[in-house]
Scaffold this active site. Structure first.
Site, PDB file in Angstrom:
ATOM      1  N   GLN A 164      45.561  40.636  38.780  1.00 56.46           N
ATOM      2  CA  GLN A 164      44.788  41.859  38.949  1.00 56.46           C
ATOM      3  C   GLN A 164      45.602  43.065  38.483  1.00 56.46           C
ATOM      4  OE1 GLN A 164      41.480  42.328  40.382  1.00 56.46           O
ATOM      5  NE2 GLN A 164      41.895  44.269  39.373  1.00 56.46           N
ATOM      6  N   CYS A 188      39.782  47.065  42.452  1.00 59.03           N
ATOM      7  CA  CYS A 188      39.786  45.685  41.950  1.00 59.03           C
ATOM      8  C   CYS A 188      38.420  45.033  42.071  1.00 59.03           C
ATOM      9  CB  CYS A 188      40.836  44.872  42.696  1.00 59.03           C
ATOM     10  SG  CYS A 188      40.558  44.819  44.469  1.00 59.03           S
ATOM     11  N   ASP A 203      41.258  49.694  47.497  1.00 65.15           N
ATOM     12  CA  ASP A 203      40.724  48.342  47.678  1.00 65.15           C
ATOM     13  C   ASP A 203      39.992  48.343  49.019  1.00 65.15           C
ATOM     14  OD1 ASP A 203      40.217  45.620  47.517  1.00 65.15           O
ATOM     15  OD2 ASP A 203      42.261  44.998  48.046  1.00 65.15           O
ATOM     16  N   ARG A 238      40.408  41.764  33.242  1.00 59.21           N
ATOM     17  CA  ARG A 238      40.987  40.543  33.819  1.00 59.21           C
ATOM     18  C   ARG A 238      41.048  39.464  32.748  1.00 59.21           C
ATOM     19  NH1 ARG A 238      40.761  39.700  39.324  1.00 59.21           N
ATOM     20  NH2 ARG A 238      41.966  37.860  38.788  1.00 59.21           N
ATOM     21  N   HIS A 283      48.551  39.791  44.222  1.00 56.83           N
ATOM     22  CA  HIS A 283      47.448  39.547  43.277  1.00 56.83           C
ATOM     23  C   HIS A 283      47.923  40.008  41.889  1.00 56.83           C
ATOM     24  CE1 HIS A 283      43.575  38.598  41.897  1.00 56.83           C
ATOM     25  NE2 HIS A 283      42.832  39.481  42.528  1.00 56.83           N
TER      26      HIS A 283
END
Ligand code: CP
Ligand code: NVA
Length: 321
Positions: free
Chosen positions: A149, A281, A241, A309, A146
């Site tokens: 991110q 995230c 996460d 982001r 990712h």
């Protein structure tokens, strides 16, 4: 006249033009540092109301095989800020959803679009798509990575702490896509990165070796442990996460048990530096991977992180497209 912070940076970005953004392993540490600084500068510009239409007339296609709030909105708003357009496509509605080949899809998308952002179940599929797409393909999350991110994550730490080099960043939880990109990003910036996972949920071993090498080249380090306290100790930033990622829902009951000692709570963050930064995230599950007292507490920057982001991706879009 309002000063454009990003003006100087934008002149030097030719080497990034036309590149894909699939993993942070494909970029040098200098390039990652450059993109971060550009994101930082473009954010200052945006906050001052300066938004030069760098991508006027350009269109980004955004394909989603999985749910998204932040990724979808930040890419779409980012393209609007840059004077271009973002088109949302649910993979189910495309012909690829009923069997058209990745090969043909890539070639066809290249006829219409200036860039493709994709959130996909399989990283391999995204690699194949990029191979057959002549415009930049940006990874908006796969099973393994990712990267966008991670750029927003580092931007957030940079905003709060200043220089990233030498800071201790700990990731505590599942050795998943978010973890993979975060650790590589931290390694690029010469951070001291610690990853703590339960047994059976380790950070990918091959990626760990690559991250270690990158960190060493930048004066940082990467270590993996099964002990969350060891990871949290003296941390400048603590990251977690979800324990169950999208697509793993069938394992969720088992994961609740296996991860129970890895919750980020007041006791665990007591081992970090007093002014540690908490990051996630999102989406988050309060009282699972993180206690409400931590994610809603004074050290949490998760909403600034989500907002970043937009800025991190604008720098990527402006550079690649
Ligand atoms: N963090 C993140 O990628 O959020 P979304 O799933 O909402 O896009
Ligand atoms: N690891 C999570 C991240 C969501 C943004 C998932 O893949 O579902």
């Amino acid at each position: 006249m309002t000063k454009i912070n990003s003006e100087k940076s934008l002149i030097t970005q030719e080497s990034l033009k036309g590149r894909d953004f699939l993993t942070l392993l494909d970029y040098s540490s200098d390039e990652i540092a450059y993109l971060l600084q550009l994101a930082y500068d473009m954010k200052q510009d945006t906050l001052a109301g300066v938004m030069p239409p760098l991508l006027a007339g350009k269109t980004l296609g955004m394909i989603f095989e999985k749910h998204s709030t932040r990724t979808r909105i930040s890419f779409e708003v980012g393209m609007i800020h840059l004077g271009g357009h973002g088109i949302f496509m649910n993979a189910r509605d495309l012909q690829i959803g009923r069997g058209e080949s990745v090969h043909d899809t890539g070639h066809v998308l290249s006829e219409f679009l200036d860039g493709v952002m994709i959130r996909a179940k399989s990283h391999k599929m995204v690699e194949e798509l990029a191979e057959h797409t002549s415009v930049p393909v940006i990874n908006g999350l796969t099973d393994i990575f990712h990267p966008c991110q991670a750029m927003a994550d580092l931007l957030t730490i940079k905003e709060v702490k200043g220089d990233l080099k030498g800071l201790k960043l700990s990731y505590i939880g599942d050795g998943n896509n978010v973890a993979h990109s975060l650790v590589i990003a931290g390694a690029h910036m010469g951070m001291h990165v610690a990853v703590a996972t339960p047994e059976g949920y380790e950070y990918n071993a091959a990626l760990l070796e690559k991250a270690k090498k990158i960190a060493e080249q930048n004066g940082g380090s990467v270590m993996a442990t099964y002990d969350p306290i060891e990871a949290a100790a003296a941390s400048d930033a603590i990251y977690t996460d979800v324990w169950t990622s999208m697509g793993q829902e069938a394992e969720s009951a088992k994961r609740l048990v296996d991860f129970k000692d890895f919750q980020i709570n007041d006791q665990l963050v007591g081992h970090a530096n007093k002014d540690y930064v908490f990051l996630h995230c999102l989406p988050a599950h309060r009282e699972e991977e993180v206690a409400a007292s931590v994610i809603d507490g004074p050290n949490s920057y998760v909403f600034q992180q989500a907002g970043n982001r937009l800025h991190a991706q604008k720098a990527i879009l402006a550079s690649l497209l």
